[in-house]
Design a protein around this motif. Sequence first.
Motif, PDB file in Angstrom:
ATOM      1  N   GLU A 278      51.197  61.790  21.657  1.00  0.00           N
ATOM      2  CA  GLU A 278      51.303  61.699  24.064  1.00  0.00           C
ATOM      3  C   GLU A 278      51.247  60.097  24.470  1.00  0.00           C
ATOM      4  N   ILE A 279      50.588  60.262  24.335  1.00  0.00           N
ATOM      5  CA  ILE A 279      50.096  58.494  24.784  1.00  0.00           C
ATOM      6  C   ILE A 279      51.231  57.680  24.059  1.00  0.00           C
ATOM      7  N   GLY A 280      51.390  58.104  22.646  1.00  0.00           N
ATOM      8  CA  GLY A 280      52.543  57.714  21.755  1.00  0.00           C
ATOM      9  C   GLY A 280      52.247  55.977  21.646  1.00  0.00           C
ATOM     10  N   SER A 281      52.259  55.277  22.720  1.00  0.00           N
ATOM     11  CA  SER A 281      52.359  53.905  22.161  1.00  0.00           C
ATOM     12  C   SER A 281      50.729  52.453  22.668  1.00  0.00           C
ATOM     13  N   VAL A 282      50.526  51.750  22.366  1.00  0.00           N
ATOM     14  CA  VAL A 282      49.050  51.301  23.354  1.00  0.00           C
ATOM     15  C   VAL A 282      49.224  51.104  24.552  1.00  0.00           C
ATOM     16  N   GLU A 283      50.093  50.194  24.760  1.00  0.00           N
ATOM     17  CA  GLU A 283      50.957  50.196  26.470  1.00  0.00           C
ATOM     18  C   GLU A 283      50.329  51.126  27.560  1.00  0.00           C
ATOM     19  N   ASN A 284      50.480  52.356  26.727  1.00  0.00           N
ATOM     20  CA  ASN A 284      50.633  53.798  27.709  1.00  0.00           C
ATOM     21  C   ASN A 284      49.102  54.208  28.009  1.00  0.00           C
ATOM     22  N   ILE A 285      48.164  53.545  27.417  1.00  0.00           N
ATOM     23  CA  ILE A 285      46.596  53.967  26.850  1.00  0.00           C
ATOM     24  C   ILE A 285      45.956  54.400  28.899  1.00  0.00           C
ATOM     25  N   PRO A 286      45.866  52.349  29.218  1.00  0.00           N
ATOM     26  CA  PRO A 286      45.746  52.159  30.453  1.00  0.00           C
ATOM     27  C   PRO A 286      46.144  53.551  31.199  1.00  0.00           C
ATOM     28  N   LYS A 287      46.854  54.699  31.678  1.00  0.00           N
ATOM     29  CA  LYS A 287      47.485  55.059  32.209  1.00  0.00           C
ATOM     30  C   LYS A 287      46.799  56.482  32.348  1.00  0.00           C
ATOM     31  N   TYR A 288      46.978  56.736  31.038  1.00  0.00           N
ATOM     32  CA  TYR A 288      46.012  57.710  30.501  1.00  0.00           C
ATOM     33  C   TYR A 288      44.408  57.559  30.201  1.00  0.00           C
ATOM     34  N   ILE A 289      43.761  56.448  30.212  1.00  0.00           N
ATOM     35  CA  ILE A 289      42.007  56.859  31.321  1.00  0.00           C
ATOM     36  C   ILE A 289      42.242  56.501  32.112  1.00  0.00           C
ATOM     37  N   ALA A 290      42.759  56.235  33.224  1.00  0.00           N
ATOM     38  CA  ALA A 290      42.592  56.518  34.041  1.00  0.00           C
ATOM     39  C   ALA A 290      42.937  58.140  35.035  1.00  0.00           C
ATOM     40  N   LYS A 291      43.734  59.030  34.084  1.00  0.00           N
ATOM     41  CA  LYS A 291      43.788  60.267  34.132  1.00  0.00           C
ATOM     42  C   LYS A 291      42.602  60.560  33.417  1.00  0.00           C
ATOM     43  N   ALA A 292      42.198  60.882  32.892  1.00  0.00           N
ATOM     44  CA  ALA A 292      40.693  60.685  32.063  1.00  0.00           C
ATOM     45  C   ALA A 292      39.518  60.624  33.485  1.00  0.00           C
ATOM     46  N   LYS A 293      39.571  60.120  33.768  1.00  0.00           N
ATOM     47  CA  LYS A 293      38.725  59.937  34.734  1.00  0.00           C
ATOM     48  C   LYS A 293      38.948  59.850  36.170  1.00  0.00           C
ATOM     49  N   ASP A 294      39.998  60.304  36.417  1.00  0.00           N
ATOM     50  CA  ASP A 294      40.197  60.746  37.852  1.00  0.00           C
ATOM     51  C   ASP A 294      40.277  61.991  38.193  1.00  0.00           C
ATOM     52  N   LYS A 295      39.443  62.736  38.958  1.00  0.00           N
ATOM     53  CA  LYS A 295      38.541  63.935  39.077  1.00  0.00           C
ATOM     54  C   LYS A 295      39.711  64.515  39.218  1.00  0.00           C
ATOM     55  N   ASN A 296      40.679  64.362  39.898  1.00  0.00           N
ATOM     56  CA  ASN A 296      41.510  65.994  40.933  1.00  0.00           C
ATOM     57  C   ASN A 296      42.776  66.167  39.784  1.00  0.00           C
ATOM     58  N   ASP A 297      42.451  65.040  38.305  1.00  0.00           N
ATOM     59  CA  ASP A 297      43.614  65.720  36.883  1.00  0.00           C
ATOM     60  C   ASP A 297      42.359  65.950  36.166  1.00  0.00           C
ATOM     61  N   PRO A 298      42.815  67.115  35.777  1.00  0.00           N
ATOM     62  CA  PRO A 298      42.091  68.175  34.681  1.00  0.00           C
ATOM     63  C   PRO A 298      42.153  67.410  33.600  1.00  0.00           C
ATOM     64  N   PHE A 299      42.958  66.580  32.741  1.00  0.00           N
ATOM     65  CA  PHE A 299      43.168  65.786  31.730  1.00  0.00           C
ATOM     66  C   PHE A 299      42.003  65.803  31.139  1.00  0.00           C
ATOM     67  N   ARG A 300      41.627  65.331  29.797  1.00  0.00           N
ATOM     68  CA  ARG A 300      40.040  64.793  29.211  1.00  0.00           C
ATOM     69  C   ARG A 300      40.653  64.259  28.098  1.00  0.00           C
ATOM     70  N   LEU A 301      40.042  63.103  27.748  1.00  0.00           N
ATOM     71  CA  LEU A 301      40.119  62.092  26.166  1.00  0.00           C
ATOM     72  C   LEU A 301      40.036  63.012  25.458  1.00  0.00           C
ATOM     73  N   MET A 302      40.732  63.797  24.344  1.00  0.00           N
ATOM     74  CA  MET A 302      40.046  64.914  23.740  1.00  0.00           C
ATOM     75  C   MET A 302      39.721  64.021  22.469  1.00  0.00           C
ATOM     76  N   GLY A 303      38.587  65.032  21.760  1.00  0.00           N
ATOM     77  CA  GLY A 303      38.294  64.053  20.807  1.00  0.00           C
ATOM     78  C   GLY A 303      36.856  63.271  21.260  1.00  0.00           C
ATOM     79  N   PHE A 304      36.627  63.071  22.573  1.00  0.00           N
ATOM     80  CA  PHE A 304      35.743  61.956  23.028  1.00  0.00           C
ATOM     81  C   PHE A 304      34.396  62.787  23.862  1.00  0.00           C
ATOM     82  N   GLY A 305      32.993  63.093  23.508  1.00  0.00           N
ATOM     83  CA  GLY A 305      32.410  63.364  24.319  1.00  0.00           C
ATOM     84  C   GLY A 305      31.691  64.668  24.051  1.00  0.00           C
ATOM     85  N   HIS A 306      30.497  64.995  24.429  1.00  0.00           N
ATOM     86  CA  HIS A 306      30.136  66.148  23.273  1.00  0.00           C
ATOM     87  C   HIS A 306      28.644  66.799  24.184  1.00  0.00           C
TER      88      HIS A 306
END
Length: 429
Positions: A278-306
Amino acid sequence: MSGTTSQLSVDGKTVDMAIKTGSIGPSVIDIAKLYAQTGMFTYDPGFTSTASCESEITYIDGDEGVLLHRGYPIEQLAEHGDFLETCYLLLYGELPTAAQKADFDYRVTRHTMVHEQMARFFQGFRRDAHPMAVLVGSIGAMSAFYHDSTDISDPQQRMIASMRLIAKMPTLAAMAYKYTIGQPFVYPLNSLDYTSNFLRMCFAVPAEEYKVNPVLSRALDRIFILHADHEQNASTSTVRLAGSSGANPFACIAAGTACLWGPAHGGANEAALRMLMEIGSVENIPKYIAKAKDKNDPFRLMGFGHRVYKNYDPRAKIMQKTTHEVLNELGIKDDPLLDVAIELERIALSDEYFIEKKLYPNIDFYSGITLKAMGFPTTMFTALFALARTVGWIAQWKEMIEDPSQRIGRPRQLYTGPTLREYTPIGRR
Ligand code: CMC
């Protein structure tokens, strides 16, 4: 706390509770008599501070990133041994001698075929069924096929059931895969080792000769070692809880498989690869990092955290190396997904949010890329995890059955529902 006891004061009354010490790792406060003494339960949703059992099988130090099976570091097992050696170690507690290893390999190999009627049982599933759905059903169905190893009070039957589960899981997983792609089932070939046999059952077709690539077979075998056991995680605790009622081992492993399927657990490898796509390319990463950090967004970086590792998952390091080996072997020079993964990892590991919360890549972060390169569809990833974790489940199940202090698992609750009230007849509501 003092010496080997701790005190708890409740409503002015002090109760003594023994402190039990293991061989390494945190000690535990024995609260078994707390209710009898105070009339209170403990409250720990998600079991973050609760040890549910004593175990001699696997030790994790999450702060240091250490994983030991029967005392042996995962790095050494993955580097020097094969999956069946780790299976032996988990089941019997010691590394096998050469003769014990040969005997164990032989015994597992002799159980790889499944009852022929199983093939007809598979026909009942929809063609597009998820392999995990098929596995949950077919593992449970094994209790209907192997009655002679369901008496849990007989050590001999327990051992046969264990061998059957370890041996037949690759066959069932490969059948689940073949079924969804509409190809004929491939019977096991007992001249091959465990993992090569599995690759052949997945990727061979009757119309062509199939040659196992030893580099891929070794890589997959290592992936199996990395997934073999992980102490009292959700699926293992599920197996133990199911087993505590006296359920048969096939039913217990089906329960563990169902639990593993969830995206917060074994389903994360599938979810991680989907996320990378879904991220697809390196340029899109910041957008997904921001989503992962946003408390109001359920998105999490899958494969991260334990839940346990607050450091780099030791399995993830070996996995990353294995990924590179597999891609090199297959001549995949530029995999955009790998580029995204490496950059995502770099950014996340230098980002304050992830540093502060101690979120590191876990085993699932790189496993998806590797399995995809080997030719497995994403829907098979969790099935491969289940195949490998079966030995851990069965070793933990056996340990529980053989522990004289074990009783049926029966957690209590903090009741917050309505208090006593009068029933109102339906016409008056
Ligand atoms: N991305 C972004 N934020 C995260 C992530 C993540 N992957 N994981 C945890 N956090 C945050 C979370 O929002 C919370 O923040 P706050 O304290 O501000 O509320 C904090 O970190 C702690 O998270 P938690 O959910 O309380 O931690 P947990 O121990 O209950 O959950 C976990 C552990 C593995 C379920 C979680 O880290 C997660 O959902 N990760 C993604 C799924 C995943 O990769 N699972 C595979 C685990 S390893 C293999 C296996 O066990 O099967």
